[in-house]
Design an enzyme around this catalytic site. Structure first.
Site, PDB file in Angstrom:
ATOM      1  N   ASN A  92       4.109  -7.188   5.889  1.00 28.79           N
ATOM      2  CA  ASN A  92       5.140  -8.214   5.913  1.00 28.79           C
ATOM      3  C   ASN A  92       6.449  -7.649   5.349  1.00 28.79           C
ATOM      4  O   ASN A  92       6.499  -6.517   4.869  1.00 28.79           O
ATOM      5  CB  ASN A  92       4.668  -9.442   5.129  1.00 28.79           C
ATOM      6  CG  ASN A  92       5.258 -10.727   5.659  1.00 28.79           C
ATOM      7  OD1 ASN A  92       6.409 -10.777   6.072  1.00 28.79           O
ATOM      8  ND2 ASN A  92       4.466 -11.775   5.641  1.00 28.79           N
ATOM      9  N   HIS A 122       6.777   8.692 -13.759  1.00 27.29           N
ATOM     10  CA  HIS A 122       7.776   9.369 -14.584  1.00 27.29           C
ATOM     11  C   HIS A 122       7.188   9.576 -15.972  1.00 27.29           C
ATOM     12  O   HIS A 122       6.357   8.790 -16.427  1.00 27.29           O
ATOM     13  CB  HIS A 122       9.050   8.530 -14.655  1.00 27.29           C
ATOM     14  CG  HIS A 122       9.691   8.348 -13.311  1.00 27.29           C
ATOM     15  ND1 HIS A 122      10.520   9.285 -12.756  1.00 27.29           N
ATOM     16  CD2 HIS A 122       9.571   7.356 -12.395  1.00 27.29           C
ATOM     17  CE1 HIS A 122      10.914   8.867 -11.566  1.00 27.29           C
ATOM     18  NE2 HIS A 122      10.342   7.702 -11.319  1.00 27.29           N
ATOM     19  N   GLY A 149       1.172 -11.224  -1.563  1.00 30.40           N
ATOM     20  CA  GLY A 149       2.593 -11.043  -1.824  1.00 30.40           C
ATOM     21  C   GLY A 149       2.898 -10.695  -3.267  1.00 30.40           C
ATOM     22  O   GLY A 149       2.262 -11.183  -4.194  1.00 30.40           O
ATOM     23  N   ALA A 167      -1.948 -12.461  -5.053  1.00 33.42           N
ATOM     24  CA  ALA A 167      -0.493 -12.364  -5.140  1.00 33.42           C
ATOM     25  C   ALA A 167      -0.058 -12.138  -6.582  1.00 33.42           C
ATOM     26  O   ALA A 167      -0.612 -12.714  -7.508  1.00 33.42           O
ATOM     27  CB  ALA A 167       0.139 -13.637  -4.595  1.00 33.42           C
TER      28      ALA A 167
END
Length: 192
Positions: A92, A122, A149, A167
């Site tokens: 999406n 990092h 999502g 999500a």
């Protein structure tokens, strides 16, 4: 015609893909990211033309198994070529894949909007971070996985088959087959 480049030109890319520390601002890596941005732009421009869209996906990604892959715009890939997808992958809009290391996505995988896949890492130590070094670890997502999502998958994670990621979850460690994970950090909340 492409000019020949010395082998040291590719040294940082080789280190990056090998999981070693590398300089992310390396000119070769910067050029490869620029090329990926152009390919992502072409992807958006061809969305309504199925033949050209499928070709644009193939030009962006390292491996595409079939022409049933759909990537909704806008999206972001660091390199694109380090991402490999199986059959019937759906992504999406607003997703990001930082594919500094290899990203393998299985068959029948669905990404909700704004899914983040981060192979890049990092240094935790501020002094080391100032040197400009970074590293990356691969991510593997199995078959028949739903990533909800705003979920985030971090470097080095392997996700099994038949998994649902709720999500907003942040996946920081490996996930076995046939479970639902949720939360920050993501934890198993249900066995399927």
């Amino acid at each position: 015609m492409t000019e020949a480049r010395p082998s040291e030109y590719y040294a940082e890319e080789e280190k990056m893909l090998a999981g070693e520390n590398y300089f992310g601002n390396d000119p070769n890596l910067s050029q490869l990211r620029k090329e990926a941005r152009h390919k992502v732009k072409a992807l958006a421009e061809t969305r309504d033309d199925p033949e050209r869209f499928s070709e644009s996906i193939g030009n962006l990604l390292g491996t595409v198994v079939d022409d049933q892959v759909i990537i909704e715009s806008p999206v972001y890939f660091d390199y694109g070529k380090n991402t490999h997808v199986g059959k019937c992958f759906y992504m999406n809009a607003m997703c990001t894949i930082l594919d500094c290391a290899r990203v393998d996505i299985g068959d029948y995988v669905l990404f909700g909007p704004n899914v983040q896949v981060y192979t890049a890492e990092h240094p935790i130590d501020p002094a080391t971070r100032l040197e400009g070094l970074e590293s990356a670890r691969p991510i593997k997502i199995g078959n028949n996985v739903w990533v909800g999502g705003n979920a985030t998958i971090l470097a080095g994670v392997t996700i099994g088959d038949g998994v649902t990621i709720a999500a907003g979850s942040v996946v920081t460690k490996d996930v076995p087959d046939n479970v639902v994970v949720a939360g920050v950090p993501a934890r198993i909340v249900k066995h399927l």
